[in-house]
Design a protein around this motif. Structure first.
Motif, PDB file in Angstrom:
ATOM      1  N   THR A  77     -10.054   4.029  -3.157  1.00 35.64           N
ATOM      2  CA  THR A  77      -8.929   3.111  -3.332  1.00 35.64           C
ATOM      3  C   THR A  77      -8.792   2.206  -2.123  1.00 35.64           C
ATOM      4  OG1 THR A  77      -7.279   4.533  -2.303  1.00 35.64           O
ATOM      5  CG2 THR A  77      -7.637   4.819  -4.667  1.00 35.64           C
ATOM      6  N   ALA A  78      -8.156   1.046  -2.352  1.00 37.43           N
ATOM      7  CA  ALA A  78      -7.787   0.142  -1.260  1.00 37.43           C
ATOM      8  C   ALA A  78      -6.413  -0.419  -1.586  1.00 37.43           C
ATOM      9  CB  ALA A  78      -8.800  -0.983  -1.114  1.00 37.43           C
ATOM     10  N   THR A  79      -5.521  -0.366  -0.624  1.00 34.97           N
ATOM     11  CA  THR A  79      -4.143  -0.787  -0.860  1.00 34.97           C
ATOM     12  C   THR A  79      -4.019  -2.297  -0.987  1.00 34.97           C
ATOM     13  OG1 THR A  79      -3.754  -0.861   1.520  1.00 34.97           O
ATOM     14  CG2 THR A  79      -3.169   1.180   0.380  1.00 34.97           C
ATOM     15  N   THR A  80      -2.944  -2.742  -1.589  1.00 41.26           N
ATOM     16  CA  THR A  80      -2.643  -4.160  -1.724  1.00 41.26           C
ATOM     17  C   THR A  80      -2.535  -4.800  -0.347  1.00 41.26           C
ATOM     18  OG1 THR A  80      -1.398  -3.681  -3.722  1.00 41.26           O
ATOM     19  CG2 THR A  80      -1.033  -5.815  -2.705  1.00 41.26           C
ATOM     20  N   GLY A  81      -3.232  -5.917  -0.161  1.00 43.45           N
ATOM     21  CA  GLY A  81      -3.111  -6.702   1.063  1.00 43.45           C
ATOM     22  C   GLY A  81      -3.802  -6.093   2.268  1.00 43.45           C
ATOM     23  N   SER A  82      -3.334  -4.950   2.719  1.00 39.63           N
ATOM     24  CA  SER A  82      -3.842  -4.351   3.951  1.00 39.63           C
ATOM     25  C   SER A  82      -5.212  -3.712   3.753  1.00 39.63           C
ATOM     26  CB  SER A  82      -2.865  -3.309   4.480  1.00 39.63           C
ATOM     27  OG  SER A  82      -2.671  -2.301   3.506  1.00 39.63           O
ATOM     28  N   ASP A  83      -5.548  -3.374   2.498  1.00 35.46           N
ATOM     29  CA  ASP A  83      -6.849  -2.771   2.182  1.00 35.46           C
ATOM     30  C   ASP A  83      -7.114  -1.485   2.959  1.00 35.46           C
ATOM     31  OD1 ASP A  83      -8.882  -5.739   1.398  1.00 35.46           O
ATOM     32  OD2 ASP A  83      -7.394  -4.611   0.276  1.00 35.46           O
ATOM     33  N   SER A  84      -6.082  -0.704   3.184  1.00 34.84           N
ATOM     34  CA  SER A  84      -6.283   0.631   3.725  1.00 34.84           C
ATOM     35  C   SER A  84      -6.976   1.467   2.660  1.00 34.84           C
ATOM     36  CB  SER A  84      -4.939   1.248   4.096  1.00 34.84           C
ATOM     37  OG  SER A  84      -5.101   2.559   4.561  1.00 34.84           O
ATOM     38  N   THR A  85      -8.020   2.196   3.040  1.00 34.78           N
ATOM     39  CA  THR A  85      -8.870   2.846   2.042  1.00 34.78           C
ATOM     40  C   THR A  85      -8.731   4.370   2.059  1.00 34.78           C
ATOM     41  OG1 THR A  85     -10.717   2.886   3.605  1.00 34.78           O
ATOM     42  CG2 THR A  85     -10.576   0.995   2.133  1.00 34.78           C
ATOM     43  N   THR A  86      -8.996   4.966   0.892  1.00 33.84           N
ATOM     44  CA  THR A  86      -9.118   6.412   0.778  1.00 33.84           C
ATOM     45  C   THR A  86     -10.317   6.717  -0.106  1.00 33.84           C
ATOM     46  OG1 THR A  86      -7.679   6.547  -1.165  1.00 33.84           O
ATOM     47  CG2 THR A  86      -6.624   6.781   0.990  1.00 33.84           C
ATOM     48  N   TYR A  87     -10.863   7.915   0.049  1.00 30.68           N
ATOM     49  CA  TYR A  87     -12.049   8.306  -0.693  1.00 30.68           C
ATOM     50  C   TYR A  87     -11.924   9.754  -1.167  1.00 30.68           C
ATOM     51  CZ  TYR A  87     -14.021   4.147   1.452  1.00 30.68           C
ATOM     52  OH  TYR A  87     -14.242   2.846   1.851  1.00 30.68           O
TER      53      TYR A  87
ATOM     54  N   THR B 283     -24.221  10.718 -10.651  1.00 26.58           N
ATOM     55  CA  THR B 283     -24.514  10.086 -11.941  1.00 26.58           C
ATOM     56  C   THR B 283     -23.265  10.053 -12.811  1.00 26.58           C
ATOM     57  OG1 THR B 283     -26.836  10.752 -11.907  1.00 26.58           O
ATOM     58  CG2 THR B 283     -25.858  10.278 -14.059  1.00 26.58           C
ATOM     59  N   ALA B 284     -22.909   8.857 -13.267  1.00 28.05           N
ATOM     60  CA  ALA B 284     -21.686   8.667 -14.058  1.00 28.05           C
ATOM     61  C   ALA B 284     -21.587   7.202 -14.464  1.00 28.05           C
ATOM     62  CB  ALA B 284     -20.453   9.058 -13.252  1.00 28.05           C
ATOM     63  N   VAL B 285     -20.638   6.919 -15.325  1.00 26.19           N
ATOM     64  CA  VAL B 285     -20.223   5.535 -15.564  1.00 26.19           C
ATOM     65  C   VAL B 285     -19.129   5.221 -14.545  1.00 26.19           C
ATOM     66  CG1 VAL B 285     -19.237   3.878 -17.170  1.00 26.19           C
ATOM     67  CG2 VAL B 285     -20.798   5.661 -17.998  1.00 26.19           C
ATOM     68  N   TYR B 286     -19.310   4.129 -13.828  1.00 20.15           N
ATOM     69  CA  TYR B 286     -18.364   3.739 -12.790  1.00 20.15           C
ATOM     70  C   TYR B 286     -17.512   2.582 -13.283  1.00 20.15           C
ATOM     71  CZ  TYR B 286     -20.544   6.737  -9.336  1.00 20.15           C
ATOM     72  OH  TYR B 286     -20.989   7.833  -8.635  1.00 20.15           O
ATOM     73  N   TYR B 287     -16.215   2.673 -13.000  1.00 23.35           N
ATOM     74  CA  TYR B 287     -15.246   1.668 -13.434  1.00 23.35           C
ATOM     75  C   TYR B 287     -14.461   1.156 -12.229  1.00 23.35           C
ATOM     76  CZ  TYR B 287     -15.864   3.893 -18.025  1.00 23.35           C
ATOM     77  OH  TYR B 287     -16.382   4.415 -19.191  1.00 23.35           O
ATOM     78  N   CYS B 288     -14.194  -0.141 -12.205  1.00 22.78           N
ATOM     79  CA  CYS B 288     -13.236  -0.670 -11.254  1.00 22.78           C
ATOM     80  C   CYS B 288     -11.894  -0.845 -11.974  1.00 22.78           C
ATOM     81  CB  CYS B 288     -13.703  -1.992 -10.654  1.00 22.78           C
ATOM     82  SG  CYS B 288     -13.950  -3.341 -11.826  1.00 22.78           S
ATOM     83  N   ALA B 289     -10.836  -0.762 -11.207  1.00 19.21           N
ATOM     84  CA  ALA B 289      -9.491  -0.926 -11.757  1.00 19.21           C
ATOM     85  C   ALA B 289      -8.594  -1.553 -10.706  1.00 19.21           C
ATOM     86  CB  ALA B 289      -8.923   0.421 -12.206  1.00 19.21           C
ATOM     87  N   ALA B 290      -7.586  -2.282 -11.159  1.00 21.41           N
ATOM     88  CA  ALA B 290      -6.666  -2.934 -10.241  1.00 21.41           C
ATOM     89  C   ALA B 290      -5.272  -2.970 -10.848  1.00 21.41           C
ATOM     90  CB  ALA B 290      -7.148  -4.356  -9.931  1.00 21.41           C
ATOM     91  N   GLU B 291      -4.282  -3.018  -9.987  1.00 21.06           N
ATOM     92  CA  GLU B 291      -2.892  -3.053 -10.431  1.00 21.06           C
ATOM     93  C   GLU B 291      -2.070  -3.801  -9.393  1.00 21.06           C
ATOM     94  OE1 GLU B 291      -2.292  -1.746 -13.395  1.00 21.06           O
ATOM     95  OE2 GLU B 291      -0.224  -2.484 -13.376  1.00 21.06           O
ATOM     96  N   ARG B 292      -1.199  -4.705  -9.882  1.00 22.33           N
ATOM     97  CA  ARG B 292      -0.353  -5.454  -8.947  1.00 22.33           C
ATOM     98  C   ARG B 292       0.750  -4.548  -8.435  1.00 22.33           C
ATOM     99  NH1 ARG B 292       1.611 -11.696  -8.960  1.00 22.33           N
ATOM    100  NH2 ARG B 292       2.688 -11.571  -6.961  1.00 22.33           N
ATOM    101  N   LEU B 293       0.748  -4.338  -7.122  1.00 22.98           N
ATOM    102  CA  LEU B 293       1.740  -3.478  -6.467  1.00 22.98           C
ATOM    103  C   LEU B 293       2.240  -4.162  -5.207  1.00 22.98           C
ATOM    104  CD1 LEU B 293      -0.077  -0.015  -6.705  1.00 22.98           C
ATOM    105  CD2 LEU B 293       1.747  -0.869  -8.186  1.00 22.98           C
ATOM    106  N   ALA B 294       3.280  -3.606  -4.637  1.00 19.13           N
ATOM    107  CA  ALA B 294       3.809  -4.136  -3.377  1.00 19.13           C
ATOM    108  C   ALA B 294       2.771  -3.962  -2.260  1.00 19.13           C
ATOM    109  CB  ALA B 294       5.098  -3.416  -3.015  1.00 19.13           C
ATOM    110  N   LEU B 295       2.992  -4.692  -1.177  1.00 18.07           N
ATOM    111  CA  LEU B 295       2.080  -4.655  -0.037  1.00 18.07           C
ATOM    112  C   LEU B 295       1.866  -3.224   0.442  1.00 18.07           C
ATOM    113  CD1 LEU B 295       0.519  -6.559   1.884  1.00 18.07           C
ATOM    114  CD2 LEU B 295       2.525  -6.461   3.388  1.00 18.07           C
ATOM    115  N   SER B 296       0.598  -2.900   0.708  1.00 18.38           N
ATOM    116  CA  SER B 296       0.192  -1.608   1.272  1.00 18.38           C
ATOM    117  C   SER B 296       0.402  -0.438   0.321  1.00 18.38           C
ATOM    118  CB  SER B 296       0.913  -1.334   2.601  1.00 18.38           C
ATOM    119  OG  SER B 296       0.587  -2.343   3.535  1.00 18.38           O
ATOM    120  N   CYS B 297       0.529  -0.701  -0.964  1.00 21.48           N
ATOM    121  CA  CYS B 297       0.684   0.353  -1.957  1.00 21.48           C
ATOM    122  C   CYS B 297      -0.588   0.540  -2.772  1.00 21.48           C
ATOM    123  CB  CYS B 297       1.856   0.052  -2.890  1.00 21.48           C
ATOM    124  SG  CYS B 297       3.456   0.138  -2.096  1.00 21.48           S
ATOM    125  N   VAL B 298      -0.726   1.688  -3.371  1.00 20.78           N
ATOM    126  CA  VAL B 298      -1.878   1.977  -4.223  1.00 20.78           C
ATOM    127  C   VAL B 298      -1.513   3.126  -5.142  1.00 20.78           C
ATOM    128  CG1 VAL B 298      -2.992   3.710  -2.730  1.00 20.78           C
ATOM    129  CG2 VAL B 298      -4.407   2.257  -4.195  1.00 20.78           C
TER     130      VAL B 298
END
Length: 126
Positions: A50-60, A91-106
């Motif tokens: 994941t990457a948060t809105t705007g700040s792109d803080s990531t988690t794995y 091995t898998a099917v990989y999907y991207c997803a996005a959602e409009r959220l407030a800054l720094s949210c995910v």
């Protein structure tokens, strides 16, 4: 109209690398929380990164930490998943997803995302 189009999947040998792309249209990635998910046959969809809105803080997910990297190119309005040291269990099917959220949210649950790419197959095999 929000649209996500994925590319970059394929067949790769164990230890190899792939980069998945997710091009957005109808919205700007900088205002959206971003994520990559995967689903292997017979298994539930799994959040990978994941990457948060705007700040792109990531988690794995623990299973990919240190091997996968989520990133974004503002000029191309595209996000990426760089996958290194690939294993057969990736091995898998990989999907991207996005959602409009407030800054720094995910969101951390796949069912919370309403905007999805079509999926791209990644197969890791010798």
């Amino acid at each position: 109209q929000v649209q996500l189009v994925e590319s970059g999947g394929g067949l790769v040998q164990p230890g190899g690398s792939l980069r998945l792309s997710c091009a957005a249209s109808g919205f700007t990635f900088s205002r959206y929380a971003k994520s990559w998910h995967r689903q292997a046959p017979g298994k539930e969809r799994e959040l990978v990164a994941t990457a948060t809105t705007g700040s792109d803080s990531t988690t794995y997910a623990d299973s990919v930490k240190g091997r996968f990297t989520i990133s974004r190119d503002n000029a191309k309005n595209t996000m990426y998943l760089q996958m290194n040291s690939l294993k057969p269990e990736d091995t898998a099917v990989y999907y991207c997803a996005a959602e409009r959220l407030a800054l720094s949210c995910v969101y951390y649950e796949y069912h919370e995302y309403k905007n999805w790419g079509q999926g791209t197959q990644v197969t890791v095999s010798s």
